[in-house]
Design a protein around this motif. Sequence first.
Motif, PDB file in Angstrom:
ATOM      1  N   VAL A 193      19.590 -18.316 -26.893  1.00  0.00           N
ATOM      2  CA  VAL A 193      18.683 -17.750 -25.895  1.00  0.00           C
ATOM      3  C   VAL A 193      18.839 -16.226 -25.881  1.00  0.00           C
ATOM      4  O   VAL A 193      17.857 -15.484 -25.848  1.00  0.00           O
ATOM      5  CB  VAL A 193      18.986 -18.350 -24.503  1.00  0.00           C
ATOM      6  N   MET A 194      20.089 -15.782 -25.959  1.00  0.00           N
ATOM      7  CA  MET A 194      20.340 -14.344 -25.954  1.00  0.00           C
ATOM      8  C   MET A 194      19.946 -13.697 -27.282  1.00  0.00           C
ATOM      9  O   MET A 194      19.582 -12.523 -27.322  1.00  0.00           O
ATOM     10  CB  MET A 194      21.805 -14.072 -25.633  1.00  0.00           C
ATOM     11  N   TRP A 209      14.134 -22.664 -29.969  1.00  0.00           N
ATOM     12  CA  TRP A 209      13.656 -21.288 -29.813  1.00  0.00           C
ATOM     13  C   TRP A 209      13.846 -20.449 -31.069  1.00  0.00           C
ATOM     14  O   TRP A 209      13.043 -19.584 -31.359  1.00  0.00           O
ATOM     15  CB  TRP A 209      14.418 -20.583 -28.678  1.00  0.00           C
ATOM     16  N   THR A 210      14.939 -20.683 -31.779  1.00  0.00           N
ATOM     17  CA  THR A 210      15.216 -19.865 -32.957  1.00  0.00           C
ATOM     18  C   THR A 210      14.153 -20.024 -34.025  1.00  0.00           C
ATOM     19  O   THR A 210      14.007 -19.180 -34.891  1.00  0.00           O
ATOM     20  CB  THR A 210      16.580 -20.234 -33.571  1.00  0.00           C
ATOM     21  N   ILE A 225      15.380 -16.981 -36.336  1.00  0.00           N
ATOM     22  CA  ILE A 225      16.745 -16.495 -36.123  1.00  0.00           C
ATOM     23  C   ILE A 225      17.800 -17.322 -36.847  1.00  0.00           C
ATOM     24  O   ILE A 225      17.826 -18.545 -36.765  1.00  0.00           O
ATOM     25  CB  ILE A 225      17.055 -16.478 -34.610  1.00  0.00           C
ATOM     26  N   THR A 226      18.660 -16.607 -37.556  1.00  0.00           N
ATOM     27  CA  THR A 226      19.815 -17.233 -38.194  1.00  0.00           C
ATOM     28  C   THR A 226      20.775 -17.657 -37.089  1.00  0.00           C
ATOM     29  O   THR A 226      21.005 -16.911 -36.147  1.00  0.00           O
ATOM     30  CB  THR A 226      20.519 -16.226 -39.123  1.00  0.00           C
ATOM     31  N   GLU A 247       7.002 -16.312 -23.582  1.00  0.00           N
ATOM     32  CA  GLU A 247       7.630 -15.016 -23.334  1.00  0.00           C
ATOM     33  C   GLU A 247       8.765 -14.720 -24.296  1.00  0.00           C
ATOM     34  O   GLU A 247       9.334 -13.641 -24.264  1.00  0.00           O
ATOM     35  CB  GLU A 247       8.158 -14.970 -21.896  1.00  0.00           C
ATOM     36  N   THR A 248       9.104 -15.693 -25.121  1.00  0.00           N
ATOM     37  CA  THR A 248      10.214 -15.451 -26.043  1.00  0.00           C
ATOM     38  C   THR A 248       9.718 -14.822 -27.333  1.00  0.00           C
ATOM     39  O   THR A 248      10.473 -14.184 -28.034  1.00  0.00           O
ATOM     40  CB  THR A 248      10.952 -16.761 -26.399  1.00  0.00           C
TER      41      THR A 248
END
Lengths: 328, 328
Positions: free
Chosen positions: A244-245, A274-275, A282-283, B276-277
């Motif tokens: 998430v971050m 999400w990645t 995102i890795t 929003e991500t």
Amino acid sequence: MMIHIATIKEVAKYANVSVATVSRVINKKGYVQKETQTKVEEAIKALNYRPNNVARSLFKKQSKMIGYIVPDITNPFFPQLVRAVEDVTVAQGYTTFLCNSDDNLEKELMYLNKMAENYIDGVIIVSNHMNENHLANLQIPVVALDRVFHESIPSVTIDNYREAKRAVMHLVENGCEKIAHISGPENIINSQLRKKAYQDVMMALDRPMYISEGHYQMKTAQEATFRLLHEHKDIDAIFTGNDVMAVGALKACTKLGIKVPNELQIIGFDGIEWTETVSPEITTIAQPIYEMGKKAATMLLNRINGNEEGQDHIVFPTELKMRETTKH
Amino acid sequence: MMIHIATIKEVAKYANVSVATVSRVINKKGYVQKETQTKVEEAIKALNYRPNNVARSLFKKQSKMIGYIVPDITNPFFPQLVRAVEDVTVAQGYTTFLCNSDDNLEKELMYLNKMAENYIDGVIIVSNHMNENHLANLQIPVVALDRVFHESIPSVTIDNYREAKRAVMHLVENGCEKIAHISGPENIINSQLRKKAYQDVMMALDRPMYISEGHYQMKTAQEATFRLLHEHKDIDAIFTGNDVMAVGALKACTKLGIKVPNELQIIGFDGIEWTETVSPEITTIAQPIYEMGKKAATMLLNRINGNEEGQDHIVFPTELKMRETTKH
DNA sequence: CTGAAATATGTAACCCGTTACATACATTTC
DNA sequence: GAAATGTATGTAACGGGTTACATATTTCAG
């Protein structure tokens, strides 16, 4: 039109047998003659009878329900875990009780109490605060998921420290010089472990450390990234305490016009969906989330059925998903 | 060390009163002398007594538990809804039972049965298949959430048709000429309504239609977008049946090097966090998800307590969140 | 053919609360 | 001062299953 729900007594009367015989038919237990069985089955059908689980629970002191305590179901890490648990338990005739604790010990204990009052058969808990004492007078099998909270409680986790080291090392191997870390909340064990891993690697390699707290949240992590990059313009990589971050960090870079992964590389942790929704993807260090939920559920069911498992603390391997926010 | 769980009888004996008196103290109901009350309370504390909810349910035919049936908790739309429901119900002393139906009528009925067997006090259901008959012989208050499935069942929804029109009109007003639609599954009412809205607007404006099915999923929507853009290079806007698919469409554009929103505009539907991500952030019709869950829970609780609400079908307004995938 | 074992079914106690009803004393009312 | 009302507590039935135990019949080995 009030619909009457049939009881076992009515079924017995309708089939001209005793309640004991009906019970035997329902539970396929004890001797029942073929003909009698048929008679009873017909009565059950005719009266649309369904055994009452409350009465059953009261006598048997077990409910065929299992409880599930997570910090917050809106955290995208948990739904899959919940889903996995449910898939396993439903297949065995159990239903699931879901509770959100907000990482709050009082709520956890309140729920645990409610569960005990309902003869819940077992509980899966994701918690930082729980300890042996809280569970001791509960008399219910428990499995800890995602976080170990006491050695006496069986658990299903990953090795957060080791895997976080791997994440950081991936950045090092990719040639990153100034690696920053956006950490999770202080009071969450896993986030501490991941931070410690970062610190230990940096220490060992005699590299500078840049740490900012991102509270496991996107917005906060975005701000943390702004701060970090503002103060240290030469940062060329970020390891975030969760995915998430990582999304927040990526957003910050996008807003600042920093090219990922060319100017700055990012690696997350967890392996949530999400990645894969963002660009670049995102890795991350992906936990086998669904598998872990499944395993925890299986362990719990085994304990409920009295088949103690030998292995008490299962540690799953993770997978380094090399995607687009790091060079490889 | 087997821990014994105290019963009301033991408390009564310890306090030197009858079980009825203990019950009166627990439930603060009926006459009890101050001194007696104190004696009983001390006994309860001394024996660490907790009333057994199963026995209580059996007699009262209600359990202080409410059920919750959603298609799939891993769909990012639902966790917030679930959370809202839980927040409301827990405050009133209820616990929540979560079930994933996979949009499968059989599973829904199976769960409904389980709930009836456990004297569940009420149910909140997100379903396309359920009808009055399924619920008729259930005798449990029900509230439909997100989707209306029968006029006799109270519901909390938004006006999918009208709001979808609004989404399409936003694209029209932004000067888009060739507007495409990525639709959700045929068997989901809401996705049909959203598609119909698109078709009706296009029809009314005498515009060409470009529709591709995206199954409410990111990957599939991405492929659908590839197909659409390959066949019709002049498409300059996409309205997707939900936000998850909007993310897929955006990814496709990013991969094809199409600039959003300059060359192509995108609008989603739902208002989940995913919008929003990503970058650019996605313009969407946002449902007040948490509020809807809260309202549904409140309605259900009112019905459980016998306070029938006047309004049976609550339709919430939505908000057009103008973000970065459309010009404004 | 007899006694043991297997089969078949019923009776009633039990699980643990709730509450209708009974009983007893205290207080109020006219 | 008797009747009505309020206060305080206990007894036992009840909710809807499960199961130990009793009883009866059948099967089978020796």
